[in-house]
Design an enzyme around this catalytic site. Structure first.
Site, short mmCIF file in Angstrom:
data_model
loop_
_atom_site.label_atom_id
_atom_site.label_comp_id
_atom_site.label_asym_id
_atom_site.label_seq_id
_atom_site.Cartn_x
_atom_site.Cartn_y
_atom_site.Cartn_z
N PRO A 9 0.79 -1.23 0.00
CA PRO A 9 0.00 0.00 0.00
C PRO A 9 0.82 1.29 0.00
CG PRO A 9 -0.15 -1.12 2.11
CD PRO A 9 0.51 -2.07 1.17
N ASN A 10 0.33 2.21 -0.79
CA ASN A 10 0.84 3.58 -0.90
C ASN A 10 2.14 3.71 -1.69
OD1 ASN A 10 -1.29 4.89 0.59
ND2 ASN A 10 -0.44 3.87 2.39
N ARG A 17 5.00 12.16 -3.42
CA ARG A 17 4.83 12.72 -2.07
C ARG A 17 6.00 12.27 -1.19
NH1 ARG A 17 -0.70 12.33 -3.02
NH2 ARG A 17 -1.30 14.37 -3.75
N TYR A 22 11.08 8.92 1.24
CA TYR A 22 11.04 7.79 0.30
C TYR A 22 11.77 8.04 -1.03
CZ TYR A 22 7.61 6.11 3.64
OH TYR A 22 6.99 5.69 4.79
N ASN A 73 8.21 -5.49 -0.81
CA ASN A 73 8.06 -4.35 0.09
C ASN A 73 6.57 -4.28 0.39
OD1 ASN A 73 7.88 -2.01 1.51
ND2 ASN A 73 8.99 -0.74 0.04
N ALA A 76 3.12 -0.82 4.85
CA ALA A 76 2.63 -0.88 6.24
C ALA A 76 2.11 -2.27 6.62
CB ALA A 76 1.54 0.16 6.46
N GLU A 97 12.72 -9.49 1.96
CA GLU A 97 11.94 -8.33 2.42
C GLU A 97 12.78 -7.07 2.20
OE1 GLU A 97 11.02 -8.52 6.59
OE2 GLU A 97 10.36 -6.42 6.64
N HIS A 99 12.82 -2.55 2.28
CA HIS A 99 12.20 -1.26 2.60
C HIS A 99 13.08 -0.12 2.11
CE1 HIS A 99 9.22 -3.26 5.00
NE2 HIS A 99 10.19 -3.98 5.52
N ARG A 106 12.79 4.44 12.79
CA ARG A 106 11.53 5.18 12.76
C ARG A 106 10.66 4.84 13.98
NH1 ARG A 106 9.05 4.97 6.89
NH2 ARG A 106 7.90 6.74 7.79
O1 CA2 Z 1 10.33 2.12 3.97
C1 CA2 Z 1 9.52 1.41 3.38
O2 CA2 Z 1 9.74 0.95 2.25
C2 CA2 Z 1 8.16 1.12 4.01
O3 CA2 Z 1 7.76 -0.20 3.64
C3 CA2 Z 1 7.21 2.15 3.44
C4 CA2 Z 1 5.82 2.09 4.05
C5 CA2 Z 1 5.90 2.10 5.58
O4 CA2 Z 1 4.61 1.93 6.13
C6 CA2 Z 1 6.83 1.03 6.12
O5 CA2 Z 1 6.89 1.15 7.51
C7 CA2 Z 1 8.21 1.18 5.53
C8 CA2 Z 1 4.98 3.28 3.60
C9 CA2 Z 1 4.90 3.43 2.12
C10 CA2 Z 1 4.31 4.77 1.85
O6 CA2 Z 1 4.81 5.21 0.62
C11 CA2 Z 1 4.61 6.52 0.30
C12 CA2 Z 1 5.30 6.99 -0.78
C13 CA2 Z 1 5.18 8.30 -1.14
C14 CA2 Z 1 4.33 9.13 -0.44
C15 CA2 Z 1 3.62 8.65 0.64
C16 CA2 Z 1 3.75 7.34 1.00
#
Ligand code: CA2
Length: 149
Positions: A9-10, A17, A22, A73, A76, A97, A99, A106
Site C-alpha cells: 500500500p501507498n 509525495r 522515500y 516491500n 505498512a 523483504e 524497505h 523510525r
Molecule cells: O520504507 C519502506 O519501504 C516502508 O515499507 C514504506 C511504508 C511504511 O509503512 C513502512 O513502515 C516502511 C509506507 C509506504 C508509503 O509510501 C509513500 C510513498 C510516497 C508518499 C507517501 C507514502
C-alpha cells in the site's frame, strides 16, 4: 527463472509525495530499472503493486509453481499482516523483504515485521537502491541453492 516484485500500500505514490523519506524515484522507474537488472542476470521479472491486502495474498498464490523468488516491500502491511506472512509461507517461495527507509530508525510500531524471520534476507534504509540490493541478494541466494542441489 522468474522473479516477482511485490509492492504494498501507498508505494504507488512514490516520487509524488514525501521525497524526504522515500526519495524522488517513481515506482515505475524503480520497476523498469529492476527489470533491466534482472534481465542482464538472465532472470525474468514481473511486478505487482496493490493497496489491497487480499490482492497481495492472491498474487502470491498465483506465483506458486511459476516463480522461483519474490522481492517484497509490503509497506505498512509488513507490520500488521499475518495473512501476507501465511501466503508467503504457504507457497514456499524464497523471498527477500525490503524497505526504502530504515524501519528501525523510525516509530516503534515499524520495528516489528511479520515477514523478516522467514525471509532469505532483509534490506532496509537505502532508498530506491534497496530494490537493487534485494534483487542481487535474491539472485545470489537462488544461484547458491541451485549449486547445492
Ligand atoms: O520504507 C519502506 O519501504 C516502508 O515499507 C514504506 C511504508 C511504511 O509503512 C513502512 O513502515 C516502511 C509506507 C509506504 C508509503 O509510501 C509513500 C510513498 C510516497 C508518499 C507517501 C507514502
Amino acid at each position: 527463472m522468474s522473479l516477482l516484485l511485490i509492492n504494498g500500500p501507498n508505494l504507488n505514490l512514490l516520487g509524488q509525495r514525501e521525497p524526504g523519506i522515500y526519495g524522488m524515484d517513481t515506482l515505475k522507474s524503480i520497476e523498469s530499472r529492476l527489470h533491466e537488472l534482472a534481465k542482464a542476470e538472465g532472470f525474468e521479472l514481473e511486478c505487482f503493486q496493490s493497496n489491497v491486502e487480499g490482492e497481495l495474498v492472491n498474487r502470491i498464490h498465483q506465483a506458486f509453481g511459476k516463480v522461483q523468488g519474490i522481492l517484497i516491500n509490503a509497506g505498512a502491511y509488513t507490520h500488521t499482516s499475518i495473512a501476507i506472512r501465511d501466503s508467503l509461507l504457504g507457497v514456499s517461495i524464497p523471498y527477500v523483504e525490503l524497505h526504502l527507509s530504515n524501519t528501525y530508525s523510525r516509530e516503534p510500531f515499524r520495528h516489528h515485521s511479520y515477514l523478516s524471520d522467514k525471509a532469505v534476507g532483509l534490506v532496509s534504509g537505502f532508498g530506491p537502491i534497496s530494490y537493487q540490493l534485494a534483487l542481487q541478494g535474491l539472485i545470489n541466494y537462488l544461484r547458491m541453492s541451485q549449486q547445492n542441489k
